[in-house]
Design a protein around this motif. Structure first.
Motif, PDB file in Angstrom:
ATOM      1  N   GLU A   1       3.957 -11.289 -13.681  1.00 52.78           N
ATOM      2  CA  GLU A   1       4.503 -12.018 -12.861  1.00 52.78           C
ATOM      3  C   GLU A   1       4.133 -11.704 -11.347  1.00 52.78           C
ATOM      4  O   GLU A   1       4.132 -12.588 -10.451  1.00 52.78           O
ATOM      5  N   MET A   2       3.999 -10.326 -11.040  1.00 50.45           N
ATOM      6  CA  MET A   2       3.754  -9.932  -9.708  1.00 50.45           C
ATOM      7  C   MET A   2       2.329 -10.207  -9.219  1.00 50.45           C
ATOM      8  O   MET A   2       2.237 -10.365  -7.940  1.00 50.45           O
TER       9      MET A   2
ATOM     10  N   ALA B   1      12.098  -5.318  -7.572  1.00 50.93           N
ATOM     11  CA  ALA B   1      10.678  -4.997  -8.156  1.00 50.93           C
ATOM     12  C   ALA B   1      10.343  -3.613  -7.560  1.00 50.93           C
ATOM     13  O   ALA B   1       9.989  -2.804  -8.228  1.00 50.93           O
ATOM     14  N   ALA B   2      10.069  -3.792  -6.295  1.00 46.98           N
ATOM     15  CA  ALA B   2       9.696  -2.413  -5.769  1.00 46.98           C
ATOM     16  C   ALA B   2      10.702  -1.400  -5.758  1.00 46.98           C
ATOM     17  O   ALA B   2      10.160  -0.278  -5.895  1.00 46.98           O
TER      18      ALA B   2
ATOM     19  N   TYR C   1       2.174  -4.255  -4.068  1.00 47.94           N
ATOM     20  CA  TYR C   1       3.253  -4.976  -3.455  1.00 47.94           C
ATOM     21  C   TYR C   1       4.370  -3.696  -2.963  1.00 47.94           C
ATOM     22  O   TYR C   1       4.972  -4.004  -1.918  1.00 47.94           O
ATOM     23  N   THR C   2       4.559  -2.833  -3.903  1.00 48.11           N
ATOM     24  CA  THR C   2       5.546  -1.888  -3.479  1.00 48.11           C
ATOM     25  C   THR C   2       5.228  -0.881  -2.385  1.00 48.11           C
ATOM     26  O   THR C   2       5.711  -0.657  -1.740  1.00 48.11           O
ATOM     27  N   ARG C   3       3.917  -0.369  -2.434  1.00 40.89           N
ATOM     28  CA  ARG C   3       3.378   0.475  -1.360  1.00 40.89           C
ATOM     29  C   ARG C   3       3.498  -0.447  -0.189  1.00 40.89           C
ATOM     30  O   ARG C   3       3.885   0.089   0.951  1.00 40.89           O
ATOM     31  N   ALA C   4       3.227  -1.761  -0.069  1.00 43.46           N
ATOM     32  CA  ALA C   4       3.393  -2.571   1.189  1.00 43.46           C
ATOM     33  C   ALA C   4       4.641  -2.552   1.840  1.00 43.46           C
ATOM     34  O   ALA C   4       5.090  -2.126   3.060  1.00 43.46           O
ATOM     35  N   VAL C   5       5.905  -3.056   0.867  1.00 40.27           N
ATOM     36  CA  VAL C   5       7.075  -3.122   1.283  1.00 40.27           C
ATOM     37  C   VAL C   5       7.763  -1.690   1.584  1.00 40.27           C
ATOM     38  O   VAL C   5       8.541  -1.652   2.451  1.00 40.27           O
ATOM     39  N   GLU C   6       7.284  -0.649   1.148  1.00 39.97           N
ATOM     40  CA  GLU C   6       8.111   0.634   1.288  1.00 39.97           C
ATOM     41  C   GLU C   6       7.714   1.168   2.654  1.00 39.97           C
ATOM     42  O   GLU C   6       8.351   1.991   3.133  1.00 39.97           O
TER      43      GLU C   6
END
Length: 202
Positions: free
Chosen positions: A140-141, A160-161, A186-191
Motif C-alpha cells: 500500500e505504501m 504507518a510511520a 516514508y518513515t525516515r522522511a516524516v521522522e
C-alpha cells in the motif's frame, strides 16, 4: 487536556502526534503502565495507555477513540473526505495497527513471559501474522507519496510511520527494512518533521 502514557508506546505516540498536528493544546504526562502502575491507576483504574483526561475531567482511552474525539474538538480531521481516498487510508491504518498489535504481542512474549512458558507455536503464528501485515502495508505504501511538509501528513501516514519506528526499535532485525523500502523511506522522511522530532519514540 492531559495525555497519559509513555512515548515508547506506538498508541500513545500516535495520539500525541495527532493532537499536536491538529493544533490542540495538551499536557503529556509520561506515566508508565509498568514502572508506575499505581500512579497510572490513580488516573485511570483500567490502566490503559493512552488515556486522555479531558478538560471536563472525563477520561477517554484507546488511541483511535481519542483521535476521534480530538478531531471533533478541532473541527477538522487528518483523514481524507473523498471516499476512495478514505478507503485507502483506512486500509493502511488497519494494516499498520494489525502489524503493531502483533509486534506488541511479540515484545510481551519475550520480555514479560518467563522463557519456559513461551509457547513456540503461538509465537510462530503471531510472527506470521505480523509478517503478512507488514508485507501488505508495504504494498500500500508504494502508492503513497512521501510528504515534503508536515502539513501533508494524514492519519494513515502518521500511523504507518509510528508503527514502523516502534517495530524497528523493539524488534530489531525481525522486520527487514530492505524488504519494506517504501515504508522505511516514508518513515525516515516524516521522522525528520518538527512534530515527530518533538515527540520521539523514547
Amino acid at each position: 487536556m492531559r495525555l497519559i502514557g509513555m512515548l515508547d508506546s506506538p498508541y500513545v505516540r500516535r495520539a500525541a502526534l495527532t493532537l499536536r498536528l491538529l493544533g490542540l493544546p495538551y499536557a503529556l504526562e509520561q506515566v508508565s503502565v509498568f514502572r508506575t502502575f499505581e500512579q497510572f491507576r490513580a488516573i485511570n483504574p483500567v490502566v490503559k495507555a493512552p488515556t486522555l483526561v479531558c478538560d471536563n475531567e472525563i477520561v477517554l482511552m484507546d488511541s483511535t477513540l481519542i483521535i476521534d474525539y480530538a478531531e471533533t474538538l478541532a473541527g477538522r480531521s487528518l483523514m481524507p473526505d473523498d471516499l476512495p481516498a478514505r478507503q485507502c487510508a483506512l486500509r493502511i491504518i488497519g494494516l499498520a495497527l494489525a502489524g503493531c498489535e502483533k509486534a506488541v504481542q511479540n515484545v510481551y512474549e519475550h520480555n514479560l513471559r518467563p522463557s519456559e512458558k513461551v509457547h513456540a507455536p503461538w509465537v510462530a503464528r503471531v510472527d506470521g501474522q505480523r509478517a503478512s501485515a507488514f508485507a501488505m502495508l508495504e504494498a500500500e505504501m508504494r502508492r503513497v507519496p512521501v510528504p515534503v511538509a508536515e502539513q501533508e501528513i494524514d492519519q494513515a501516514g502518521l500511523t504507518a510511520a509510528v508503527v514502523w519506528t516502534f517495530t524497528q526499535a523493539m524488534l530489531p532485525g525481525q522486520v527487514d527494512p530492505a524488504a519494506h523500502p517504501a515504508l522505511d523511506a516514508y518513515t525516515r522522511a516524516v521522522e525528520m518533521f518538527p512534530a515527530f522530532q518533538a515527540l520521539p519514540h523514547a
